[in-house]
Design an enzyme around this catalytic site. Sequence first.
Site, PDB file in Angstrom:
ATOM      1  N   LYS A 185       0.859  -1.172   0.000  1.00 58.44           N
ATOM      2  CA  LYS A 185       0.000   0.000   0.000  1.00 58.44           C
ATOM      3  C   LYS A 185       0.899   1.225   0.000  1.00 58.44           C
ATOM      4  CE  LYS A 185      -1.254   2.452   2.852  1.00 58.44           C
ATOM      5  NZ  LYS A 185      -0.881   3.891   3.144  1.00 58.44           N
ATOM      6  N   THR A 196       8.615   1.447   1.033  1.00 53.11           N
ATOM      7  CA  THR A 196       7.321   1.971   0.661  1.00 53.11           C
ATOM      8  C   THR A 196       6.563   2.247   1.944  1.00 53.11           C
ATOM      9  OG1 THR A 196       5.257   1.434  -0.447  1.00 53.11           O
ATOM     10  CG2 THR A 196       6.464  -0.390   0.488  1.00 53.11           C
ATOM     11  N   GLU A 282      -1.236  10.158  -4.788  1.00 53.02           N
ATOM     12  CA  GLU A 282      -2.454  10.905  -4.492  1.00 53.02           C
ATOM     13  C   GLU A 282      -2.729  11.961  -5.560  1.00 53.02           C
ATOM     14  OE1 GLU A 282      -2.411  10.436   0.357  1.00 53.02           O
ATOM     15  OE2 GLU A 282      -1.342  12.105  -0.557  1.00 53.02           O
ATOM     16  N   ASN A 405      -4.800  16.008   0.696  1.00 57.27           N
ATOM     17  CA  ASN A 405      -3.991  16.172   1.889  1.00 57.27           C
ATOM     18  C   ASN A 405      -4.434  17.320   2.774  1.00 57.27           C
ATOM     19  OD1 ASN A 405      -1.599  14.186   1.997  1.00 57.27           O
ATOM     20  ND2 ASN A 405      -1.814  14.737  -0.151  1.00 57.27           N
ATOM     21  N   THR A 410     -10.039  14.943   8.052  1.00 58.75           N
ATOM     22  CA  THR A 410     -11.446  15.266   8.152  1.00 58.75           C
ATOM     23  C   THR A 410     -12.287  14.655   7.037  1.00 58.75           C
ATOM     24  OG1 THR A 410     -11.038  17.337   6.953  1.00 58.75           O
ATOM     25  CG2 THR A 410     -11.013  17.431   9.348  1.00 58.75           C
TER      26      THR A 410
END
Length: 410
Positions: A185, A196, A282, A405, A410
């Site tokens: 992951k 990683t 991301e 990010n 939240t």
Amino acid sequence: MSNIDLYTVVEGGSITTPKGFTSGGLHCGLKKTERNDLGVIVCEVPATAAAVYTTNIFQAAPLKVTRESLVNGTLRAIIVNSGNANACTGEQGEQDAYEMRAEAARYLGVAESDVAVASTGVIGELLKMDRVRSGIAGLPEKLNGGASGADDFCQAILTTDLIKKECCVKVLVGGEEVTIAGAAKGSGMIHPNMATMLGFMTTDAVIAAEDLHSLLRAATNVTFNMITVDGDTSTNDMLVTMASGLAGNETLTRFHPDWAAFAAAFTHVCQSLAKAIARDGEGATHLIEVQVNGAVDDDAAAAIAKTVVGSSLVKSAIFGADANWGRIIAAVGRAGVPVSPDRVDISLGDIEVLLQSRPVAFDEEKALVYLQKSETVLITVDLHDGSGTATAWGCDLTYDYVRINAAYRT
């Protein structure tokens, strides 16, 4: 003979394909969503094991526990949670990591010292141990050696990842078929300083412990240590490998005639997982591959490749489909290694943009289409200074990276 001729990629293979391994995963409530957040890999026999860890000074509690478990060089199980990193959590965090190990050992029927612990997620929050305990108690019934067990495990280790990352290969060792597999992951807080975010490899090879450890380090250096997403190194990075020895081959050492084939297969799994992490960065829309040739040595080539692929300006240019080679050569020049400034060649795919450090007239429209349409953008840098080579992987920098990010907690 190419490396791929030495081994065979197993389509649909997983961490449970090597003999002796089962895995599973479930949702215990550490994540706000219903995605799995607790997983386990189990070997039916004591497995020869090795690991490498993050170079971040602030190392999460699970790493301390795993280091202790690996003192004897064997493991039976790895217990992993996502949704909470259990990092920078003080004495209570250490106690919780030890309890995870103890509870996993109890329910799996193995010794505590044969269990590794890994965690990933938000830093600085204590684990909800009531949920972890309940989840561990339910893991044994989730274990299986088929695709579903492996899939449940892969889903359990994800955080901001969009896809699971798996690879499996087969290779002949002394006439016996040996399998090597991996799952990982990683999507953010990834920088080439170790391995990683989290990686797990299984094999049924019979292999000497010291040779497994040296191979893991060597493979890590040219794969996981050559990726970057955002220049940050996690507190929790860990890569663990287990070898069941159930393939029945002659014991592998670096002197075995089939060592080169096994090492190539092992490295292929590492590279496949590393590239999948970079590709799934991301917010990423492109995988970036930087090949550096002609450096004074391999270390210099690696430093340059990592500097280029990690440059925020290069990453932004790729996202914007801007063939701005000036950003690339600037990164080459600040990598901190010797470079002759008057003989550098740079190409984007097959489009030459710089030759002997001088601009080349190129088709801007062709470059635009290449940068827009290519899933993988290849940047080639030839320094003409020596025989050193290296390849690094990363991804473009997009608006979504900031969005993800900015709202991570939240």
